[in-house]
Each structure stands twice: as C-alpha cells, then as structure tokens.
Design an enzyme around this catalytic site. Structure first.
Site, short mmCIF file in Angstrom:
data_model
loop_
_atom_site.label_atom_id
_atom_site.label_comp_id
_atom_site.label_asym_id
_atom_site.label_seq_id
_atom_site.Cartn_x
_atom_site.Cartn_y
_atom_site.Cartn_z
N HIS A 1 -29.41 8.10 45.32
CA HIS A 1 -30.16 7.43 44.24
C HIS A 1 -30.39 5.93 44.47
CE1 HIS A 1 -29.00 11.19 42.34
NE2 HIS A 1 -29.76 10.93 41.32
N HIS B 1 -36.32 19.98 41.60
CA HIS B 1 -35.88 19.15 40.47
C HIS B 1 -37.10 18.59 39.75
CE1 HIS B 1 -34.01 15.58 38.60
NE2 HIS B 1 -32.84 16.19 38.75
N GLU C 1 -31.98 21.96 37.96
CA GLU C 1 -32.64 21.12 36.96
C GLU C 1 -34.15 21.14 37.18
OE1 GLU C 1 -29.87 17.74 35.46
OE2 GLU C 1 -30.19 17.33 37.57
N GLU D 1 -35.47 19.44 30.67
CA GLU D 1 -34.83 18.13 30.49
C GLU D 1 -35.79 17.17 29.81
OE1 GLU D 1 -33.15 16.55 34.12
OE2 GLU D 1 -33.00 14.54 33.26
N CYS E 1 -36.12 14.05 30.20
CA CYS E 1 -36.75 13.18 31.21
C CYS E 1 -37.90 13.86 31.94
CB CYS E 1 -35.71 12.75 32.26
SG CYS E 1 -34.53 11.53 31.64
N CYS F 1 -29.45 9.53 31.69
CA CYS F 1 -30.83 9.18 32.02
C CYS F 1 -31.77 9.33 30.83
CB CYS F 1 -31.34 10.03 33.18
SG CYS F 1 -31.05 11.79 32.97
N CYS F 2 -31.50 10.33 29.97
CA CYS F 2 -32.48 10.66 28.94
C CYS F 2 -32.56 9.66 27.79
CB CYS F 2 -32.21 12.07 28.40
SG CYS F 2 -32.38 13.36 29.67
#
Lengths: 644, 644
Positions: free
Chosen positions: B129, B254, B306, B322, B324, B390-391
C-alpha cells in the site's frame, strides 16, 4: 432377549436381488474396495503400518490414517461375509498381521504416534484423532470376526481396548479424557456385543458421561501442553463437549462427530436402560429433524465447521452435507429405531440411505463426493480420492452391510423396515422364517412377500408404512385386510409407523403391500428462508433433482413448476442404471443472451428491467438426486421454483 | 476549454438546500469528521505522523494509516471550503505540519516505512500500500489547496510526486514498478490538474501503461525479496495486473482497486485523448453493469477477494459491496460521464449515490458499514470504526463534496445531472448563470428550475432524463415543450440521455421538469440465479427494502408481492429523516411456531410437507435501502418474492 426387543438383522441373512442395491454391492466389491486398497497402498499407508518401515512420504503415516485403513478392512470384511474371495482375504490378513506387529507391548496401537510422535501419546485428544482411530480399528475387528470367525484382529483390538481401560476413567491415576472426534464410544459397544465383556460397555459409558464435565478436560489438556485453551480457534460446541451430553438439546458442531457421539449414546442407552441418555437422544433428534435436516437426508450446513449452523438454515449451493455425516445419520437412526421401536426413525434412515448417502458414490464405484450440496453450478464432481479420505471407505462399508437395515426380529415379531427384491432368513422365537420380497421398490410401491415356514407359527409381521406414503393397501393371500388408519381391521394394528399383522402364518402365505407412490411436491417449513416459494419433487423415498444435461435452461433457477402442472413418473431402464424419472411441463423465463451482451445499460434495459418476464413452456425431466453427476457435467438443482 | 467539453462542477458553487443531502453534509461536518479525527488520535496515528514520536501501540503506525489520515484531511478540507471553521482548520494545519516534518530530504513521505521499515521502501509494491498511501495524500493536498488556497500541503505532495517521478518509469535506472493497490494514478492526475505540471500526468500514464506488462513486475519484485511469486495466495487478476489494462475486458479482483484503476484510466484518457484507454474503460464498464452490478449500485460479490466473482453472480446475504467500492463506482462514472458525455454513466452514478454508497453511513453520522449486503438476518450493523478504516473517511469525503456530481458546464452548455433543492452559480462561456432548483427529489419527480442571468444569453440547458424514468414532461415558463422521444419538438433535442434545451435564456426563466416516479417492480436478467422469481421495489433512483421492524414476518422471504398488488408511495416526514415509504398488500406464508416445535417428524409433518402453504394477507411497508439499520435491529431484504 427381552420381551418385545427389536434385534437388528445380521445382514448375511439377507440376500439383495434388486436393481438398486445389488448392483451397488457388486460394484463395491469389484471396484470400490480395490480403489481404496490401491490408494492406501500407493500412499504408502499399508506398508507404513509396519513400524519398521521407513518412509519420508508425506501422508503415508497420518494422524487419521488408521481410520481409513480400518474402514477398508471393515468394508472388505463385510464383503467377505457374503462373497468369499481368497485374494481379498489374503490382503486383509496381511494388513492385520502388520497391525499385530505395530501393536505395543502394552496394547497401544496407532501407526502415527507409535512411530512419529511416541512422546505425544494422549496429549491432545481434542485435535489428534487418536481415540477416533482406535474406534475404527475396533469396528473393523468386530466386522472381521463376524465375517470370518477369526479372532486374530478382534484379540488385537481387545488388547488395545483393555489397555485404554487402564488409561482412561475416573479411578485413581486414570486420565479423565475423552475424544475430540467421537467414534470409540460406539466401537466399544460393538466390542462389548461381540465379546460380552462389560468393561468395554463401561468404558464407552465413561467417555459419554465425562464429556463436557467441568473442569473441562480439553482446557486441562491444553494447559498441560502449554497452550491457552481460550486461544483455540473453535469453541467446544464444535465437538459437542460444551456441556454434558444429557444437557444437550441442540445439535451442534461437526456433523460427523455429532452423529458418532449420538450413536454411542443410543448404544449405551439401549444396553444400560439409561433413560436420561435415551431422552437426550430423542431431544437431539427432534432438533435435528425439525430444524437442520436437508430433504436429501444430508446434514451439516456449513463448510466452516463441517457441521451445523442455526435452525432452519438450509442453503443449497453451499450445503456441506458430508457423505460421512449422512452415513452417521443412517447409523444413528438405525440405533434409535431399535431403542424406541418407532417408524419415524426408519423414515429418517430411509431418507438418508436413498438420497444423501448413496449420492456419495458414483455408479461406477470409483469416484466419491465428500460433500453433497443441493445445487451445483456444474463444478462439483466426484473424485477418486481425498487428502482426508474418510468418505470412500465409509460409503463402502455402508453399501457392503446395507442389508442390516431391512429387517429386525424379536421373539414373536418380524419388522420389515425397508423394501427391496430380496430373500431373507429370519429368526422369530425358535423358528426360522424365509421372506422373499418381490418388488421394484424404490421405483414402484407394490411389494409381494412370500413367507416360507417349516411349520405354522404365530407371530407378528410388522410392515413399515413409510411416512412419505399417504395411501396404502394390504392383502394377505389375496384378501384385503387393511389400508390406512381410517379403515380399521382386526387383522391389522397400526402402531408407531408399522402395520402389525398378527396371526398364525403358514408356509406359502403371500402378503401384498401396495404403497401409493405419486409424484409429490414437497415444501419446507416457511422458516427455511432458502426454500420459500420452492418445491422439491419426491416420489416414494427418492428425492429428485434437475440436471442441465436433461434440462438445458441454465441457470436452472429459471425453471418454475406450475402448481397444477401434471407430473408423471416412468421407469427408464437404460438410464443411470435404471431409474424412474419424472417429467412434466414447466415454465422457463426466456433468456436472450444476444441481448445480454448488447443491452443498452444504465437504464432498465441492462442487467435490470421493469418488463414482465417472457416465459416459454418446456418439458422438464427430473432424475434421482442420488445419481446426479454420473453423466455430462453441468448444473444441478433440487429446490425448484413453484410457478403460477 | 475544448468546444463541447464537459467540465465538472466545482462543488463550492453549489449550495444544497434539500432534505436528503444537506442534513447529511451537516451531520458529516458536525459528527463524522470528529469521529474520524478522534479515532485516529486515540489510535495514536496523528501523533505518530511525527517520526520522532515513539510508540509501541499496535496500529498507531500502519502500512495503510496515511490513507486514513489523508481521507480525513480531504473530507475536512472540502468542509472548510463551504463552512469556515477555525478549529478544524487548526487541526488540519497541525497534521500538515507533522507531515512536513515526516517528509524525507528526498521528498519521500510515508509514516510507516520511514520509521518502521526504512530498508524496505519500494520492495513490495504488490502488497504494502505504499503508492496507495501516496495517492491519498496527494488527493488530500489538492483538496486542501483548492479549499484554502494554501500551498503548504500541495507543495509537500508535489515534492513527493517529484521524487516518485525520479524513481519510477522506463528511463535508465528507474524502477518499472506500479502499485498493487491502485490510487496514485488518479491522484497524480488531480495533482496535474491543480498544478499544470505535465510530469504528473505522464507518471500516471506510466503507471497505467506499465501495469500487467511482461516480464511481470510483481514476479521480479517477489524474486528480489527471495520469494517464489507463484506461491502468492492470489493471482494477478486480484489487482488487475494479469494483462495490460488495454487488453482487459472483464472486471476482476478487488473491487476498490479496480475502481481506482479505472478512474485513473478515464482521467488519463480524458487528458491525453487516448482512445484505446477510453475504449478499455467502456468495455470494462459494459462488463460491470451488464454482469456484476448490484441493484443498489454496490459492487464486489465476494468477501474472499473483496471483489468480483463471475458474471451474473449476485448473492444477497453474502454480497460484499464494500462502501468504498460503491464510492469508487461513483467516482469512475463521474469520470466516464465527462469522458463520453453520455447520461448512462450519470444513471449508474445516481444508482450508486442514492443507494449503495450512502447506506454506508448511519443517519447519525457516527457509524459505518464496511459491507452493504442485500439481505440480512439481523446481525449486520454499522460500526464506529474498523481495523481497516477505509470506509468512514471515504464516505465522509464523498458527502462533503457531493455537489460536484450535480452539474457540469461547458462553453455553451450547462448539464444538469442530478436534481435537488439547491442554488448553483454556473459559468457558461463568459457568463454566470444562477440556477435555483425547487424540488423534493428524490422523493418527488417535479423539479422547477429558476434561472437568473445578468443579461440574456444563448446556451443549451441539458437536463438529464434518468434511465429509470419512463415518462416525463418539460415546460419552459409555463409552455409545454417536450415529453419523451415520440413527441419531438424543435425546442428540445434528446441526446445521450439528456433533454437539450437550446435558446436564448432570460433572467427569471422557469424550467419545469416532471419525471414520472411510480413504484417500479424491477427484475434482474434471468441469468442471475439468485433473483429468479423475485423483484425489487424502486421508485425514482431509490431502491427499497423491507425491514423486520416494519414487517414482523421473519424470515422476510416468506413475503410475496402479488404481481397485481397496488403499491403506493407516500412521504413520511418523521421517519428516518424524512423518506418516502412504499406500502401495499402482500401474501405471507403462515408460520406456526408452536407446530414447528411439536411437529411429528420423519413423515411429511416435520420440516417438510406436501400440504399447500397457508397464506395470509398483510400490508408491507418498504423503506429506502440507504437508511436501513437505523432503527431496531432485525432482518432486511431487498429482493422480494413475486407472488401470483
């Protein structure tokens, strides 16, 4: 024998001559046994029974390998009992001699721990399958003894059991342990039945009584290993040790473990007369059949724990339904049938036997399902072997001994639980009765039983009227004597799912039973969210499914069976070994694949639409679930949409 | 500005005065921003930006923590832009100064690697990341610069981007790497847009062009780390690097990564005019919306990756969706809308915005969904924070800047993409037009737009006619001028989902748009096996669901909506912040729980039956999916059985 006691049939007394089981037994003998032996040998596992055999091959020795070998031994022994085979007998004897060599001077017998981790013996009963393997060896030993009369393996396993009896228990210096994977309980009862030694029954009782007591043995054991028991990834519901067994009211955890435990509980209850244990079985059974039983007789909803989830959760594609668990269900219901004498257990046994167990084996006998889902997108297929190869041996021993489920006998009664073209020689009191069944069951509901007796004898012939059957008729030598509970007749008494015919029977008497066998649309309890608006086709004990090869309308969920559509069954002798198929009209929502690819999107014309679905009429063809995936691979579906 | 180019709105030019977005923006400002900051501070992550801050707290520093802080910075900056708040501005400035301190002399900026693993910089782009965090910092920097005019953070991030530009690329001595988690591509384009420096656009292009080339960078990188790349547990479809992006025709892996990559592709295509990249976007979009898009605008079917599974697989309870990813879908469609100028992308954006994105945030602004399934048994609830948080920041920055999606402008055109009570000041050519919308959208389809101009001006007002709308009417200052494609009028031209009104506009002109907004029963493509026989209720852009609290008939799958049942909508001002609800008659299969517990079993009376289901008439009440789980916990269901 106690008055009224129901004694399971020695399966060697039954000769199956039917088109369902007899060919499977033949295939099992010719193919399946050889597949098992070949795989175990190729893996190095047969040779590695010998503790002096040096091998680095991964899997040759394994913590659960003894159970695989034992199941082969058990299945092979059952086969020997009805079909002498000197080559097979030699193979068996060779394996038994290896086990003789592997046994320790104290009686301990485990091919993994003896060689690989001798210092870890009995240090992790929770996870390491040590007593589970012991139990399977004992079951095999009893089977071998009964089949051949040879005591060699039985003596080996008795020595092992005697050793275990010195290790485990509540006495001074004993370990208070019990298995993480149950099996030894029922095996010790078999050893007791074969030898009459009460200590085996007592040890089985101990394992059952101790389970789930506090302080919790698996906590103590983990701490001894230097582990924090709270960091185990599962909880004790997984292996049914969260509370003592008599307090358990809900089926939990790993389904095979649960079934083997419950078998042991029923066994001990039957031999000891322990009512609290019997009632615990009944309570667990009600929970199972009311809230967890798949229509196929499969059990265990989830892959995660290979077992139970929560009430009324019955997924289709992801149903785990391990073959071994359905076999365990059959075993348990057989025991409950003899414990309580009620036909509902035979109904459950029959559901499992004709559907979710036998589906585990290909018609060719050389491929096996580990799991038996109720829907497939076409990627689920039987395999020849598995890393954890519990199922092939289990289905093999079941098929080889399936005759045991057909009859029971008592001092003045013969129970007919299942129907099939067959000949059985049955002891009733001091007499012997030969019953020849003439029938195409499970494809047809007419069963003609011819009785042969040396001399007239008075006893009760108890015919199971299956729970699925809503109309039946009985004739004795041409005379109607009963047909359902409304039409009482002095000649027939209905009790616990059986039509009891009590009379003086004569040589040559004919009993004709007609079980109406229409195509049934079965619905689930509305609490089953996966089944709302859906039906299953069933006829007699056979659950049906659609396969893509017969119904090229994928996804098969597009198909809806109108409530009033006439569905009919016919026997297809050349299909799948000879099965009845169900055909009828259905509606299919039209799928326009060209449009799918070209659709304008973002509006109602893409993946979603407000248009009414366009349907077309088709004829569907359903085949028995138990024989699916024996042709071209493709989708399969059990629960079908019900249409308007 | 190129002729006809569509320019996204600077959201500060729009003031939302509606009952849907305005209260959410206020809650976001008052509550959500503080929740994020509080959690990041409590975790130690704010303090730990300072490389000299010593902490052993797990999670204070983390490989993706910069992205969480950056999203808060970005959301806070958007809020500052419209609602000055000196306390918030101080918090922001403090964090920015910490980042200034954390930046290396070479420009490198990552609070994990700098302190924790300085020797591992850029050694595992696949998993760690690093460039993803860089991208989020850059997005935050651009937002902060635009909101405040301060260059401090922008300069920091430009220095970092300049450094990256010396590290990555095809030139001599450069690394040929690219991120495992995309994000930096779209961020570099934002940096280019803010600064005009072409090198940022070029670096974004490089990352996109290099992705999936052979030899595969992630193979090379893994080997350098001494790992066998084939032993990675995933394949490169997971991060969309299995083949070069222009060859990709199916959405894979993803879902958030996919969306951010596709955003970057659309951005680069728009700025470079690269048609192959634009066409790749279009192909991927078609695959997504034809085969993978949930009715809620959620995407990503599976928890396992995901992300995406296979075409037409749209599970309900296990839908990952998700938050995001839905936000990413909105971002991507906003870019596609500007790349292609077609309303279908606004349709998709609107579906995501009003359903599967905003469902991610509680009405109270202090709890968040990470995943947004389409059915729940009652155990799925929003949480205040997540280990991978993250969301919350993502939904916060979306809500704060939602105004950007409502309009676009061009040299002679104003596009109205979305409708809401609002005031917007819009540049068209050299003029400024004020548009005040008066409407109860999304609860009502009538929109009255009042135009204010300094002097008469000729331009096109392009009103989006949503894909969900099957009938509409347009009046200008009281005169009917159009209503659908059959009724052509010289005053209106329908093009790509927009009704284009070209004329000389005058101060005070009123445009009235009426979008028919009946309750729609939406069906899925029959290829979606989970949806056969089912419908979704939708009205306008709003997707509805049933909640147990309104419909006490669990499982909710027992409910069937008859095809002809009249369904009506009414606005409930006191419910869930004010929403339209849908009510109507339905049939429920009767569940007899007493019988469930007492049923005789083993026959048809237990879990299974051949009886026809008993049904009762009830009135159901559906609420917008986006506000579910804001009351008593319970079951929720989007796809409903359609009854007879």
């Amino acid at each position: 024998m106690q008055k009224g006691e129901m004694i399971p049939l020695d399966f060697t007394r039954l000769q199956l001559l039917d088109k369902f089981w007899a060919p499977r037994q033949e295939t099992n003998r010719r193919t399946t046994l050889h597949i098992q032996y070949k795989n175990l040998r190729q893996l190095g596992s047969i040779a590695a029974i010998d503790p002096d055999y040096h091998t680095d091959r991964p899997g040759a020795r394994h913590i659960y390998r003894d159970s695989d070998i034992a199941k082969w031994l058990e299945a092979a022994s059952y086969t020997l009992a009805t079909s002498p085979d000197s080559a097979l007998e030699s193979q068996i004897d060779e394996v038994i001699e290896l086990y003789a060599k592997a046994q320790g001077p104290d009686g301990y017998l485990n091919t993994w721990f003896t060689v690989m981790e001798p210092h870890l013996r009995f240090t992790n009963l929770r996870d390491r399958h040590e007593l589970y393997c012991a139990g399977h060896l004992m079951e095999a030993a009893v089977a071998h003894f009964r089949a051949t009369g040879k005591r060699r393996f039985l003596d080996i396993c008795c020595r092992y059991a005697d050793y275990l009896d010195t290790v485990f228990g509540t006495g001074e210096g004993r370990m208070r342990g019990y298995p993480g994977h149950e099996e030894i309980e029922l095996a010790l009862v078999k050893l007791y039945e074969a030898t009459g030694h009460k200590r085996y029954l007592k040890l089985a009782s101990y394992f059952i009584d101790e389970r789930g007591q506090k302080p919790h043995y698996f906590d103590i054991e983990a701490e001894k290993r230097g582990e924090d028991p709270r960091r185990w990834r599962r909880d004790y519901r997984y292996n049914q040790s969260h509370i003592p067994v008599r307090e358990q009211t809900e089926v939990t955890g790993h389904a095979v473990r649960a079934m083997y435990l419950y078998c042991g509980m029923a066994d001990v209850a039957r031999h000891t007369g322990d009512r609290s244990l019997a009632e615990a079985c009944r309570t667990l059974w009600h929970d199972l059949v009311r809230k967890h039983l798949f229509i196929t007789g499969g059990i265990g909803q989830s892959k995660e724990n290979e077992g139970f989830t929560f009430p009324y959760d019955l997924p289709e594609e992801t149903a785990y339904c391990e073959t071994c668990a359905a076999i365990g269900l059959v075993f348990w219901n057989h025991r409950l049938l003899h414990l309580f004498g009620e036909g509902q257990y035979a109904d459950c046994l029959e559901r499992g036997l004709y559907n979710g167990t036998i589906s585990g084996m290909a018609l060719s006998g050389d491929r096996f399902f580990y799991t038996n889902p109720l829907a497939s997108l076409g990627h689920h297929h039987r395999q020849e072997w598995f890393t954890c190869a519990c199922c092939p041996g289990n289905i093999s021993r079941l098929v080889a001994s399936v005759g045991q489920f057909f009859y029971s006998t008592g001092d003045d009664k013969i129970w007919v639980h299942l129907y099939a073209q067959s000949r059985a020689s049955l002891p009733v009191g001091d007499e012997e009765v030969l019953i020849e069944q003439e029938t195409d069951y499970p494809w047809d509901g007419t069963v003609i039983m011819r009785l042969s007796l040396a001399r007239p004898h008075t006893f009760t012939l108890a015919l199971r009227i299956p729970g699925w059957c809503r109309q039946h008729a009985i004739k004795i030598s041409g005379t109607d004597i009963g047909g359902g509970e409304t039409e009482m007749s002095p000649a027939v008494v209905y009790r616990s799912g059986y039509a009891e015919l009590t009379r003086e029977w004569h040589d040559g008497d004919l009993v004709e039973l007609r079980l109406a066998m229409p195509v049934e649309r079965v619905r689930a309890n509305p609490a089953v969210r996966q089944a709302n608006g859906k039906i299953v086709l069933q006829r007699g004990p056979i659950v049906y499914c659609l396969e893509e090869t017969d119904n090229p309308y994928t996804p098969l969920t597009r198909i809806a069976i109108p409530r009033k559509a006439p569905l009919s069954a016919h026997f297809a002798p050349d299909l799948l070994g000879g099965v009845s198929v169900i055909t009828g009209p259905a509606e299919v929502v039209v799928r326009d694949e060209a449009r799918d690819e070209a659709a304008a999107v973002g509006s109602w014309d893409g993946l979603y639409t407000t248009d009414l679905p366009q349907t077309e009429q088709v004829t569907i063809k359903a085949v028995p679930y138990c024989v699916w995936d024996n042709r071209e691979p493709g989708e399969m579906l059990v629960w079908l949409q019900e249409g308007i």
